[in-house]
Design an enzyme around this catalytic site. Structure first.
Site, PDB file in Angstrom:
ATOM      1  N   LEU A  61     -44.667 -38.303 -14.488  1.00 47.02           N
ATOM      2  CA  LEU A  61     -45.795 -38.073 -13.585  1.00 47.02           C
ATOM      3  C   LEU A  61     -45.591 -39.040 -12.431  1.00 47.02           C
ATOM      4  O   LEU A  61     -45.128 -40.167 -12.629  1.00 47.02           O
ATOM      5  CB  LEU A  61     -47.129 -38.391 -14.278  1.00 47.02           C
ATOM      6  CG  LEU A  61     -47.569 -37.467 -15.426  1.00 47.02           C
ATOM      7  CD1 LEU A  61     -48.892 -37.965 -16.013  1.00 47.02           C
ATOM      8  CD2 LEU A  61     -47.725 -36.019 -14.969  1.00 47.02           C
ATOM      9  N   ASP A  62     -45.956 -38.627 -11.229  1.00 42.02           N
ATOM     10  CA  ASP A  62     -45.856 -39.528 -10.081  1.00 42.02           C
ATOM     11  C   ASP A  62     -46.724 -40.757 -10.328  1.00 42.02           C
ATOM     12  O   ASP A  62     -47.707 -40.695 -11.069  1.00 42.02           O
ATOM     13  CB  ASP A  62     -46.323 -38.826  -8.796  1.00 42.02           C
ATOM     14  CG  ASP A  62     -45.453 -37.619  -8.464  1.00 42.02           C
ATOM     15  OD1 ASP A  62     -44.292 -37.595  -8.879  1.00 42.02           O
ATOM     16  OD2 ASP A  62     -45.964 -36.699  -7.784  1.00 42.02           O
ATOM     17  N   LYS A  63     -46.404 -41.826  -9.638  1.00 45.14           N
ATOM     18  CA  LYS A  63     -47.101 -43.100  -9.808  1.00 45.14           C
ATOM     19  C   LYS A  63     -48.628 -42.949  -9.791  1.00 45.14           C
ATOM     20  O   LYS A  63     -49.331 -43.511 -10.612  1.00 45.14           O
ATOM     21  CB  LYS A  63     -46.649 -44.053  -8.701  1.00 45.14           C
ATOM     22  CG  LYS A  63     -47.438 -45.340  -8.623  1.00 45.14           C
ATOM     23  CD  LYS A  63     -46.927 -46.236  -7.487  1.00 45.14           C
ATOM     24  CE  LYS A  63     -47.840 -47.411  -7.288  1.00 45.14           C
ATOM     25  NZ  LYS A  63     -48.354 -47.515  -5.931  1.00 45.14           N
TER      26      LYS A  63
END
Length: 244
Positions: A61-63
């Site tokens: 998942l993106d940051k």
């Protein structure tokens, strides 16, 4: 390097770990984020995971995206989960708040690759990897929509790129967000909330997969995070203020 970072563990057994990722937690160490990542936390929580490729991280998942992620604790589980992801039998459903009023759901089938000039960005492009997203409307507001997106493929930034591609970028997206828009005559509180929303409004809500060892179909749900719920409540208030 193992670091004692608290994890919100939704499910755990000898083979897999399902976590609810908070905003701001980077998944893999990279330039500028050498520690304090999910990988560091996993090495502390499950020391043996060092023997598993990518420390068991099979999807990312993106940051600043929140929500559910599965991690493999053994090589057997890792191999099996990667194969499920490749055959698209893992169900990953996200919720997001987009700019603009989406009239109906649909399917986006648009290949994604690295942006020619800006290497941090992804873009819809010929010759990119196949990327398919299915979206449907959960609730419409005056200038925004609460949308549910089911991933068929899992490309980097897929939902963010795809929704921007159909002219419904995510609220708060610093990379693909497009120009800032506010509903006419909106309250100061709402304008401020939209302007300062600290991240892309994207949450991995549902995750479903076959257990890599038992084969049992398992599913989890993660409730929407507070900042997301707060923004939805402001959008509802705004819509109600202008009905009639």
């Amino acid at each position: 390097m193992a670091q004692d970072i608290e994890l919100d563990i939704v499910y755990e057994d000898d083979h897999i770990l399902v976590i609810n990722k908070p905003a701001g937690l980077v998944v893999h160490p990279a330039a500028g984020h050498a520690d304090g990542t999910l990988l560091n936390a996993l090495l502390h929580h499950v020391p043996d995971i060092i023997n598993v490729p990518r420390a068991g991280i099979v999807h990312r998942l993106d940051k600043d995206t929140t929500g559910l992620m599965v991690v493999a604790k053994t090589i057997q589980a890792q191999t099996q989960l990667v194969s499920q992801l490749q055959s698209r039998s893992v169900s990953r459903i996200y919720e997001c708040i987009v700019i603009g009023v989406v009239t109906a759901g649909g399917k986006i089938n648009a290949p994604i690759g690295r942006h020619g000039q800006q290497r941090q960005r992804m873009a819809v492009m010929e010759g990119g990897k196949q990327a398919v997203s299915h979206y449907r409307v959960l609730e419409r507001f005056r200038s925004h929509t609460h949308v549910r997106v089911k991933l068929e493929t899992g490309r980097t930034h897929q939902i963010r790129v795809h929704m921007a591609h159909v002219n419904f970028p995510l609220v708060g997206d610093p990379v693909y967000g497009g120009r800032f828009r506010i509903p006419p005559a909106a309250s100061v509180t709402m304008v401020e909330a939209l302007k300062t929303f600290p991240r892309q409004a994207l949450h991995a809500r549902f995750l479903e997969l076959d257990h890599p060892v038992t084969g049992e179909r398992m599913g989890w749900e993660s409730s929407l995070p507070d900042d997301f719920v707060w923004l939805l409540s402001l959008l509802k208030q705004d819509r109600e203020a202008f009905v009639g």
